[in-house]
Design an enzyme around this catalytic site. Structure first.
Site, PDB file in Angstrom:
ATOM      1  N   LYS A  35       0.840  -1.212   0.000  1.00  0.00           N
ATOM      2  CA  LYS A  35       0.000   0.000   0.000  1.00  0.00           C
ATOM      3  C   LYS A  35       0.872   1.258   0.000  1.00  0.00           C
ATOM      4  O   LYS A  35       0.456   2.300  -0.485  1.00  0.00           O
ATOM      5  CB  LYS A  35      -0.894   0.043   1.253  1.00  0.00           C
ATOM      6  CG  LYS A  35      -1.798  -1.144   1.427  1.00  0.00           C
ATOM      7  CD  LYS A  35      -3.129  -0.906   0.796  1.00  0.00           C
ATOM      8  CE  LYS A  35      -3.994  -2.141   0.960  1.00  0.00           C
ATOM      9  NZ  LYS A  35      -5.197  -2.117   0.188  1.00  0.00           N
ATOM     10  N   PHE A  72       2.745   1.100  12.230  1.00  0.00           N
ATOM     11  CA  PHE A  72       1.635   1.564  11.398  1.00  0.00           C
ATOM     12  C   PHE A  72       1.111   0.469  10.474  1.00  0.00           C
ATOM     13  O   PHE A  72      -0.022   0.566  10.012  1.00  0.00           O
ATOM     14  CB  PHE A  72       2.084   2.719  10.485  1.00  0.00           C
ATOM     15  CG  PHE A  72       2.417   3.990  11.203  1.00  0.00           C
ATOM     16  CD1 PHE A  72       1.416   4.835  11.637  1.00  0.00           C
ATOM     17  CD2 PHE A  72       3.733   4.356  11.439  1.00  0.00           C
ATOM     18  CE1 PHE A  72       1.710   6.021  12.287  1.00  0.00           C
ATOM     19  CE2 PHE A  72       4.046   5.536  12.091  1.00  0.00           C
ATOM     20  CZ  PHE A  72       3.033   6.370  12.512  1.00  0.00           C
ATOM     21  N   SER A  76      -6.663  -0.518   6.726  1.00  0.00           N
ATOM     22  CA  SER A  76      -7.434   0.470   7.499  1.00  0.00           C
ATOM     23  C   SER A  76      -8.735   0.921   6.838  1.00  0.00           C
ATOM     24  O   SER A  76      -9.251   1.974   7.182  1.00  0.00           O
ATOM     25  CB  SER A  76      -6.551   1.691   7.765  1.00  0.00           C
ATOM     26  OG  SER A  76      -6.183   2.283   6.540  1.00  0.00           O
ATOM     27  N   TYR A 140     -12.516  -3.625  11.213  1.00  0.00           N
ATOM     28  CA  TYR A 140     -11.288  -2.836  11.369  1.00  0.00           C
ATOM     29  C   TYR A 140     -11.125  -2.387  12.827  1.00  0.00           C
ATOM     30  O   TYR A 140     -10.076  -2.586  13.444  1.00  0.00           O
ATOM     31  CB  TYR A 140     -11.327  -1.626  10.425  1.00  0.00           C
ATOM     32  CG  TYR A 140     -10.245  -0.632  10.692  1.00  0.00           C
ATOM     33  CD1 TYR A 140      -8.902  -0.983  10.549  1.00  0.00           C
ATOM     34  CD2 TYR A 140     -10.542   0.659  11.117  1.00  0.00           C
ATOM     35  CE1 TYR A 140      -7.890  -0.070  10.823  1.00  0.00           C
ATOM     36  CE2 TYR A 140      -9.545   1.572  11.379  1.00  0.00           C
ATOM     37  CZ  TYR A 140      -8.228   1.208  11.231  1.00  0.00           C
ATOM     38  OH  TYR A 140      -7.230   2.107  11.510  1.00  0.00           O
ATOM     39  N   PHE A 168      -8.558  10.087  15.173  1.00  0.00           N
ATOM     40  CA  PHE A 168      -9.852  10.433  14.581  1.00  0.00           C
ATOM     41  C   PHE A 168      -9.585  10.606  13.067  1.00  0.00           C
ATOM     42  O   PHE A 168      -8.944   9.735  12.495  1.00  0.00           O
ATOM     43  CB  PHE A 168     -10.477  11.606  15.341  1.00  0.00           C
ATOM     44  CG  PHE A 168     -11.091  11.111  16.648  1.00  0.00           C
ATOM     45  CD1 PHE A 168     -10.291  10.541  17.644  1.00  0.00           C
ATOM     46  CD2 PHE A 168     -12.460  11.119  16.841  1.00  0.00           C
ATOM     47  CE1 PHE A 168     -10.854  10.003  18.808  1.00  0.00           C
ATOM     48  CE2 PHE A 168     -13.030  10.590  18.007  1.00  0.00           C
ATOM     49  CZ  PHE A 168     -12.226  10.033  18.981  1.00  0.00           C
ATOM     50  N   ASN A 169     -10.027  11.662  12.402  1.00  0.00           N
ATOM     51  CA  ASN A 169      -9.878  11.669  10.932  1.00  0.00           C
ATOM     52  C   ASN A 169      -8.591  12.352  10.479  1.00  0.00           C
ATOM     53  O   ASN A 169      -8.516  13.587  10.451  1.00  0.00           O
ATOM     54  CB  ASN A 169     -11.098  12.321  10.293  1.00  0.00           C
ATOM     55  CG  ASN A 169     -12.310  11.418  10.371  1.00  0.00           C
ATOM     56  OD1 ASN A 169     -12.743  11.053  11.463  1.00  0.00           O
ATOM     57  ND2 ASN A 169     -12.831  11.004   9.245  1.00  0.00           N
ATOM     58  N   ILE A 206     -22.386  12.706  -1.387  1.00  0.00           N
ATOM     59  CA  ILE A 206     -22.515  12.887   0.062  1.00  0.00           C
ATOM     60  C   ILE A 206     -23.328  11.704   0.586  1.00  0.00           C
ATOM     61  O   ILE A 206     -24.481  11.491   0.167  1.00  0.00           O
ATOM     62  CB  ILE A 206     -23.208  14.235   0.375  1.00  0.00           C
ATOM     63  CG1 ILE A 206     -22.288  15.388  -0.076  1.00  0.00           C
ATOM     64  CG2 ILE A 206     -23.559  14.342   1.855  1.00  0.00           C
ATOM     65  CD1 ILE A 206     -22.904  16.765   0.041  1.00  0.00           C
ATOM     66  N   ARG A 281     -23.716   5.591   3.976  1.00  0.00           N
ATOM     67  CA  ARG A 281     -22.751   4.487   3.873  1.00  0.00           C
ATOM     68  C   ARG A 281     -22.907   3.672   5.152  1.00  0.00           C
ATOM     69  O   ARG A 281     -22.916   4.251   6.241  1.00  0.00           O
ATOM     70  CB  ARG A 281     -21.345   5.088   3.784  1.00  0.00           C
ATOM     71  CG  ARG A 281     -20.245   4.101   3.513  1.00  0.00           C
ATOM     72  CD  ARG A 281     -18.931   4.802   3.233  1.00  0.00           C
ATOM     73  NE  ARG A 281     -18.386   5.477   4.397  1.00  0.00           N
ATOM     74  CZ  ARG A 281     -17.208   6.108   4.432  1.00  0.00           C
ATOM     75  NH1 ARG A 281     -16.469   6.164   3.345  1.00  0.00           N
ATOM     76  NH2 ARG A 281     -16.789   6.682   5.528  1.00  0.00           N
ATOM     77  N   ASP A 284     -21.466   4.199   9.286  1.00  0.00           N
ATOM     78  CA  ASP A 284     -20.978   5.544   9.633  1.00  0.00           C
ATOM     79  C   ASP A 284     -21.693   6.080  10.873  1.00  0.00           C
ATOM     80  O   ASP A 284     -22.896   6.336  10.834  1.00  0.00           O
ATOM     81  CB  ASP A 284     -21.251   6.529   8.475  1.00  0.00           C
ATOM     82  CG  ASP A 284     -20.165   6.532   7.428  1.00  0.00           C
ATOM     83  OD1 ASP A 284     -19.045   6.062   7.720  1.00  0.00           O
ATOM     84  OD2 ASP A 284     -20.431   7.028   6.312  1.00  0.00           O
TER      85      ASP A 284
HETATM   86  N1  UFG Z   1     -18.014  10.771   2.950  1.00  0.00           N
HETATM   87  C1  UFG Z   1     -18.889  11.174   1.967  1.00  0.00           C
HETATM   88  N2  UFG Z   1     -18.525  10.956   0.667  1.00  0.00           N
HETATM   89  C2  UFG Z   1     -17.353  10.370   0.308  1.00  0.00           C
HETATM   90  C3  UFG Z   1     -16.458   9.958   1.335  1.00  0.00           C
HETATM   91  C4  UFG Z   1     -16.834  10.181   2.647  1.00  0.00           C
HETATM   92  O1  UFG Z   1     -19.960  11.701   2.233  1.00  0.00           O
HETATM   93  O2  UFG Z   1     -17.092  10.187  -0.893  1.00  0.00           O
HETATM   94  C5  UFG Z   1     -18.375  11.006   4.351  1.00  0.00           C
HETATM   95  C6  UFG Z   1     -18.462   9.740   5.174  1.00  0.00           C
HETATM   96  O3  UFG Z   1     -19.727   9.164   5.071  1.00  0.00           O
HETATM   97  C7  UFG Z   1     -18.133  10.261   6.570  1.00  0.00           C
HETATM   98  C8  UFG Z   1     -17.181  11.435   6.306  1.00  0.00           C
HETATM   99  O4  UFG Z   1     -17.352  11.773   4.942  1.00  0.00           O
HETATM  100  O5  UFG Z   1     -19.292  10.763   7.157  1.00  0.00           O
HETATM  101  C9  UFG Z   1     -15.724  11.057   6.528  1.00  0.00           C
HETATM  102  O6  UFG Z   1     -15.457   9.865   5.817  1.00  0.00           O
HETATM  103  P1  UFG Z   1     -13.992   9.267   5.632  1.00  0.00           P
HETATM  104  O7  UFG Z   1     -14.135   8.035   4.803  1.00  0.00           O
HETATM  105  O8  UFG Z   1     -13.079  10.335   5.158  1.00  0.00           O
HETATM  106  O9  UFG Z   1     -13.548   8.916   7.109  1.00  0.00           O
HETATM  107  P2  UFG Z   1     -14.282   7.983   8.199  1.00  0.00           P
HETATM  108  O10 UFG Z   1     -14.808   8.904   9.244  1.00  0.00           O
HETATM  109  O11 UFG Z   1     -15.223   7.026   7.605  1.00  0.00           O
HETATM  110  O12 UFG Z   1     -13.058   7.095   8.670  1.00  0.00           O
HETATM  111  C10 UFG Z   1     -12.152   7.505   9.632  1.00  0.00           C
HETATM  112  C11 UFG Z   1     -10.837   6.786   9.421  1.00  0.00           C
HETATM  113  C12 UFG Z   1     -11.000   5.298   9.672  1.00  0.00           C
HETATM  114  C13 UFG Z   1     -11.616   5.094  11.029  1.00  0.00           C
HETATM  115  C14 UFG Z   1     -12.924   5.833  11.134  1.00  0.00           C
HETATM  116  C15 UFG Z   1     -13.509   5.711  12.506  1.00  0.00           C
HETATM  117  O13 UFG Z   1     -10.354   6.989   8.104  1.00  0.00           O
HETATM  118  O14 UFG Z   1      -9.741   4.682   9.632  1.00  0.00           O
HETATM  119  O15 UFG Z   1     -12.687   7.222  10.891  1.00  0.00           O
HETATM  120  O16 UFG Z   1     -14.897   5.838  12.416  1.00  0.00           O
HETATM  121  F1  UFG Z   1     -11.850   3.784  11.248  1.00  0.00           F
END
Ligand code: UFG
Length: 328
Positions: A35, A72, A76, A140, A168-169, A206, A281, A284
């Site tokens: 990766k 790391f 993920s 995960y 977090f993010n 979204i 999705r 979430d």
């Molecule tokens: N989202 C969209 N459209 C997209 C991509 C994401 O609407 O094309 C939304 C998702 O539904 C979410 C937000 O944007 O509400 C953030 O999404 P990400 O995929 O960027 O990040 P996540 O919050 O899903 O994931 C992060 C980390 C993971 C971890 C998770 C914990 O990347 O490793 O938080 O909940 F597991």
């Protein structure tokens, strides 16, 4: 300090490697490059290897007199973890168990471990403190929670000293602009939005606008990758100074909705993008915001980036100059 960084060619790994080197540590980046990207490794020593390769791990630890590990190397992606649990349990659990075995055999007893907000699942309230119930809703998150528990047991039984950092993010890129986020496929919101700004994507989807939040979209705590990287260094230094094993949340403590992120990115780039609201999705949580009081108090960590537009600007600087990531 002689530090082995597994997954050192990945997104957070490569930023941490660069910062470790800048703070005068001897850094050995270790990555199997399934990766990660070789070009992302900005330190002198890179070893292409797998966390299942005992012999190579032992030789590397001995050769470079390693005294600490930052781990790391893991898969993920939440969605993928639900479809391919075997892959995640194998790599994240079995792989980490193997690394721990090797470390103990070589008498290396300090470890910084990448954990995640996903260990909490759907929280009962926000901000989330470390003592909240751990109830992961995806594979995960479960793999990371399993390993946190294993490390606790190893800490008691074998004297392993660990710091688990629950991210977090993660987002943004190093300001020098030569490393940044490059996942394939990309699933994270900010890079997807910026790729839409660049015309690489037609627009963004979204995922749901019927959540119990002000604008109906999910709220997350976006933390700059270099603020994450610095926490790893503070954790390592803390353990060398005698701090006990611990687990910390890492977020800024501010929440932004998906719509707010899109708007902020449009302001930073000056480009309006196409947006389409689609179904939620699965898996979430509506709102994830960290309390980072514990790490601020124990390790003196402070985020340098609190303004979301400043964070997105660093990511934009990376993406617009490297539209194909490291593949250019
Ligand atoms: N989202 C969209 N459209 C997209 C991509 C994401 O609407 O094309 C939304 C998702 O539904 C979410 C937000 O944007 O509400 C953030 O999404 P990400 O995929 O960027 O990040 P996540 O919050 O899903 O994931 C992060 C980390 C993971 C971890 C998770 C914990 O990347 O490793 O938080 O909940 F597991």
């Amino acid at each position: 300090m002689n530090v082995l960084v597994t997954g050192g060619a990945g997104y957070i790994g490569s930023h941490t490697v660069k910062m470790l080197k800048e703070t005068g540590k001897n850094v050995i980046a270790y990555d199997n490059l399934t990766k990660g990207h070789r070009e992302a490794v900005k330190c002198d020593v890179f070893v292409k290897g797998d966390i299942f390769d005992d012999e190579l791990l032992i030789n590397t630890i001995k050769k470079y007199n390693i005294d600490s590990v930052v781990h790391f190397a893991a898969y993920s992606l939440v969605g993928e973890s639900m479809e391919k649990p075997c892959l995640y349990y194998h790599n994240n659990v079995q792989g980490t168990l193997n690394l721990l075995d090797v470390m103990l055999r070589c008498n290396v007893k300090k470890l910084v471990f990448s954990s995640t907000a996903a260990v909490y699942g759907e929280p009962e309230a926000v901000p989330i403190t470390e003592d909240f119930m751990k109830n992961p809703t995806n594979v995960y998150g479960r793999t990371k929670l399993i390993m946190e528990n294993v490390m606790k047991d190893y800490s008691n039984a074998y004297g392993l000293k660990y710091t688990a950092l629950r991210y977090f993010n993660a987002c943004g890129a190093d300001e020098e602009g030569n490393i940044g986020e490059d996942h394939s496929p990309e699933t994270h919101l900010i890079p997807i939005v910026l790729q839409a700004c660049l015309g690489i994507r037609e627009g963004i989807k979204i995922f749901g606008d019927d959540y119990p939040t002000e604008d109906g979209t999910c709220i997350r705590d976006y933390i700059h990758v270099n603020d994450l990287a610095r926490a790893h260094i503070l954790a390592l230094e803390g353990m060398h100074e005698g701090h006990a094993s611990n687990a910390y949340n890492l977020g800024v403590g501010n929440g932004f909705s998906v719509k707010e992120i899109v708007k902020a990115a449009e302001k930073v780039t000056g480009i309006t993008i196409n947006k389409e609201t689609v179904q939620r999705r699965s898996g979430d949580p509506a709102i994830l915001i960290a309390s980072s009081d514990k790490i601020r108090g124990s390790l003196g960590w402070e985020p340098k980036y609190v303004d979301i537009k400043a964070i997105i600007s660093t990511a934009w600087n990376w993406h617009k100059n490297h539209p194909n990531g490291f593949g250019e």
